[in-house]
Scaffold this motif. Structure first.
Motif, PDB file in Angstrom:
ATOM      1  N   ASN A 122       1.092  -1.004   0.432  1.00  0.00           N
ATOM      2  CA  ASN A 122       0.311  -0.123   0.289  1.00  0.00           C
ATOM      3  C   ASN A 122       1.205   1.024  -0.077  1.00  0.00           C
ATOM      4  O   ASN A 122      -0.100   2.280  -0.128  1.00  0.00           O
ATOM      5  CB  ASN A 122      -1.133  -0.061   0.848  1.00  0.00           C
ATOM      6  CG  ASN A 122      -1.900  -1.284   1.112  1.00  0.00           C
ATOM      7  OD1 ASN A 122      -2.385  -0.614   0.689  1.00  0.00           O
ATOM      8  ND2 ASN A 122      -1.297  -2.712   1.796  1.00  0.00           N
ATOM      9  N   ALA A 123       2.337   0.813   0.096  1.00  0.00           N
ATOM     10  CA  ALA A 123       3.123   2.029   0.459  1.00  0.00           C
ATOM     11  C   ALA A 123       3.783   1.983  -0.592  1.00  0.00           C
ATOM     12  O   ALA A 123       4.674   0.988  -0.305  1.00  0.00           O
ATOM     13  CB  ALA A 123       3.557   2.704   1.924  1.00  0.00           C
ATOM     14  N   THR A 140       2.530   7.475  -1.117  1.00  0.00           N
ATOM     15  CA  THR A 140       1.438   6.524  -2.122  1.00  0.00           C
ATOM     16  C   THR A 140       1.103   6.626  -3.328  1.00  0.00           C
ATOM     17  O   THR A 140       1.900   8.227  -3.862  1.00  0.00           O
ATOM     18  CB  THR A 140       0.328   5.971  -0.995  1.00  0.00           C
ATOM     19  OG1 THR A 140       0.117   4.869  -2.010  1.00  0.00           O
ATOM     20  CG2 THR A 140      -0.283   7.248  -0.942  1.00  0.00           C
ATOM     21  N   THR A 141      -0.125   6.040  -3.948  1.00  0.00           N
ATOM     22  CA  THR A 141      -0.825   6.829  -5.028  1.00  0.00           C
ATOM     23  C   THR A 141      -1.488   7.100  -4.508  1.00  0.00           C
ATOM     24  O   THR A 141      -2.538   5.723  -3.925  1.00  0.00           O
ATOM     25  CB  THR A 141      -0.097   6.465  -6.122  1.00  0.00           C
ATOM     26  OG1 THR A 141      -0.381   5.051  -5.817  1.00  0.00           O
ATOM     27  CG2 THR A 141       1.409   6.161  -6.294  1.00  0.00           C
ATOM     28  N   PRO A 142      -2.839   7.808  -5.404  1.00  0.00           N
ATOM     29  CA  PRO A 142      -4.196   7.663  -5.486  1.00  0.00           C
ATOM     30  C   PRO A 142      -4.676   6.296  -5.165  1.00  0.00           C
ATOM     31  O   PRO A 142      -5.468   5.736  -4.257  1.00  0.00           O
ATOM     32  CB  PRO A 142      -4.985   8.773  -6.420  1.00  0.00           C
ATOM     33  CG  PRO A 142      -3.434   9.468  -6.700  1.00  0.00           C
ATOM     34  CD  PRO A 142      -2.621   8.888  -6.596  1.00  0.00           C
ATOM     35  N   ASP A 143      -4.796   5.610  -6.214  1.00  0.00           N
ATOM     36  CA  ASP A 143      -4.625   4.107  -6.826  1.00  0.00           C
ATOM     37  C   ASP A 143      -4.890   2.938  -4.933  1.00  0.00           C
ATOM     38  O   ASP A 143      -5.020   2.039  -5.189  1.00  0.00           O
ATOM     39  CB  ASP A 143      -4.871   3.668  -7.874  1.00  0.00           C
ATOM     40  CG  ASP A 143      -3.100   2.895  -7.738  1.00  0.00           C
ATOM     41  OD1 ASP A 143      -2.052   4.121  -7.231  1.00  0.00           O
ATOM     42  OD2 ASP A 143      -2.222   2.160  -8.621  1.00  0.00           O
ATOM     43  N   GLN A 144      -3.732   3.622  -4.753  1.00  0.00           N
ATOM     44  CA  GLN A 144      -3.443   2.790  -3.323  1.00  0.00           C
ATOM     45  C   GLN A 144      -4.478   3.262  -2.140  1.00  0.00           C
ATOM     46  O   GLN A 144      -4.558   2.377  -0.189  1.00  0.00           O
ATOM     47  CB  GLN A 144      -1.538   2.651  -2.755  1.00  0.00           C
ATOM     48  CG  GLN A 144      -0.579   2.220  -3.931  1.00  0.00           C
ATOM     49  CD  GLN A 144       0.331   2.002  -3.672  1.00  0.00           C
ATOM     50  OE1 GLN A 144       1.089   2.890  -3.173  1.00  0.00           O
ATOM     51  NE2 GLN A 144       1.039   1.013  -4.057  1.00  0.00           N
ATOM     52  N   ASP A 146      -7.550   3.137  -0.817  1.00  0.00           N
ATOM     53  CA  ASP A 146      -8.243   2.138  -0.429  1.00  0.00           C
ATOM     54  C   ASP A 146      -8.076   0.744   0.086  1.00  0.00           C
ATOM     55  O   ASP A 146      -8.368   0.349   1.271  1.00  0.00           O
ATOM     56  CB  ASP A 146      -9.396   1.725  -1.825  1.00  0.00           C
ATOM     57  CG  ASP A 146     -10.287   2.678  -2.324  1.00  0.00           C
ATOM     58  OD1 ASP A 146     -10.695   3.714  -1.710  1.00  0.00           O
ATOM     59  OD2 ASP A 146     -10.973   2.726  -3.349  1.00  0.00           O
ATOM     60  N   GLY A 147      -6.817   0.483  -0.264  1.00  0.00           N
ATOM     61  CA  GLY A 147      -5.964  -0.440   0.138  1.00  0.00           C
ATOM     62  C   GLY A 147      -5.849  -0.061   1.689  1.00  0.00           C
ATOM     63  O   GLY A 147      -5.940  -1.016   2.345  1.00  0.00           O
ATOM     64  N   VAL A 154      -4.490   0.160  10.454  1.00  0.00           N
ATOM     65  CA  VAL A 154      -4.478   1.442  10.307  1.00  0.00           C
ATOM     66  C   VAL A 154      -5.648   1.871  10.970  1.00  0.00           C
ATOM     67  O   VAL A 154      -7.321   1.632  10.864  1.00  0.00           O
ATOM     68  CB  VAL A 154      -4.422   1.873   8.510  1.00  0.00           C
ATOM     69  CG1 VAL A 154      -4.761   3.952   8.686  1.00  0.00           C
ATOM     70  CG2 VAL A 154      -3.674   1.436   8.329  1.00  0.00           C
ATOM     71  N   GLN A 155      -5.769   2.580  11.906  1.00  0.00           N
ATOM     72  CA  GLN A 155      -6.221   3.836  13.340  1.00  0.00           C
ATOM     73  C   GLN A 155      -7.182   4.895  11.840  1.00  0.00           C
ATOM     74  O   GLN A 155      -8.126   5.368  12.349  1.00  0.00           O
ATOM     75  CB  GLN A 155      -6.158   4.300  14.332  1.00  0.00           C
ATOM     76  CG  GLN A 155      -7.372   4.708  14.786  1.00  0.00           C
ATOM     77  CD  GLN A 155      -6.474   5.476  16.301  1.00  0.00           C
ATOM     78  OE1 GLN A 155      -5.881   6.452  16.768  1.00  0.00           O
ATOM     79  NE2 GLN A 155      -5.924   3.992  17.416  1.00  0.00           N
TER      80      GLN A 155
END
Length: 269
Positions: A122-123, A140-144, A146-147, A154-155
């Motif tokens: 995811n990163a 990161t990138t926008p497509d990551q 949601d993951g 992740v809080q």
């Protein structure tokens, strides 16, 4: 002490020997406007007239816990179960290029070494990881997105570290800061680069040190930066001009927690 002195003298001698090669100056590796559109706040500024993002600068790695404390406490005080505010989520999804975000983990599942494993694919890169708080700033990138949000560990997800402090100091006053080091400054960069000195304890001093001393803009202080600073100090090169907008000559370098948080940053709006 004699050993340290010999090591430093030898390193300085190597730097002096490298003063005269042709093409020693390293051009600024500035990000394009498209790549920096998600580099929010003051950490993007002009260097010799070209916009440059400093989000991957060593400064944020060294002082990560200053920001980690802010975002961790913000996440604990939020009045929503959402991991990200809708406006930020939509902004990221519609963005192009790289995104920089702050990620807060569940405390009992985090350590700096475990962060990469928790994030998995995811990163692309962890830019800075906190030691005392379960917080990282990552690229990161926008497509990551949601993951990232789907991870149980992740809080909360927020804008990158500078959102905690900027742009509260922005005004219409334009400030130009030329990098004009003395030989003592080159020596200080070298001592840090070879591990003889620690980062400045004063964070304002540290921000100026790490931003201006990174002469090749690669995000890390190395012996090459000490050599370039030495060349500038003895007049073989000219230092870069850093242009910021601030209420005073020292205000840009001082990080003070914001009081006018962006709408929804703390999860209560």
């Amino acid at each position: 002490m004699k050993t340290i002195g010999k090591l430093l003298s030898a390193a300085l001698s190597l730097s002096l020997a490298a003063l005269f090669p042709i093409g020693a100056a390293v051009p600024a590796q500035a990000q394009t406007p498209e790549k920096e559109q998600n580099c929010w706040y003051h950490s993007t500024m002009a260097v010799d007239g070209v916009p440059v993002s400093f989000l991957e600068n060593e400064y944020f790695r060294v002082y990560a816990d200053f920001y980690g404390k802010y975002f961790y406490e913000t996440s604990q005080n939020r009045e929503t179960t959402e991991k990200i505010r809708p406006a930020l989520r939509d902004e990221i999804r519609s963005a192009q290029g790289d995104c920089y975000l702050t990620v807060v983990f569940e405390k009992d599942r985090y350590s700096p070494d475990a962060a990469a494993l928790l994030l998995g694919e995811n990163a692309e890169k962890i830019v800075a990881a906190c030691t005392d708080y379960p917080v990282v700033m990552l690229k990161t990138t926008p497509d990551q997105l949601d993951g990232l949000l789907s991870l149980d560990a992740v809080q909360a997800v927020y804008p990158p570290f500078p959102a905690a402090t900027e742009p509260v100091l922005l005004t219409d006053v334009i400030l130009e800061v030329p990098f004009s080091p003395a030989t003592a400054d080159a020596r200080a960069i070298l001592r840090y680069a070879v591990g003889l000195d620690a980062a400045p304890k004063d964070q304002s001093e540290g921000k100026r040190f790490f931003y201006l001393s990174d002469t090749d803009l690669d995000g890390t202080l190395t012996t090459a930066d000490a050599r370039n600073a030495l060349r500038i100090a003895v007049g073989l090169e000219s230092g870069k001009i850093y242009t910021t907008s601030s209420g005073g000559s020292e205000m840009f370098w001082t990080e003070v927690y914001r009081t006018d948080l962006p709408d929804g940053l703390n999860g209560t709006k």
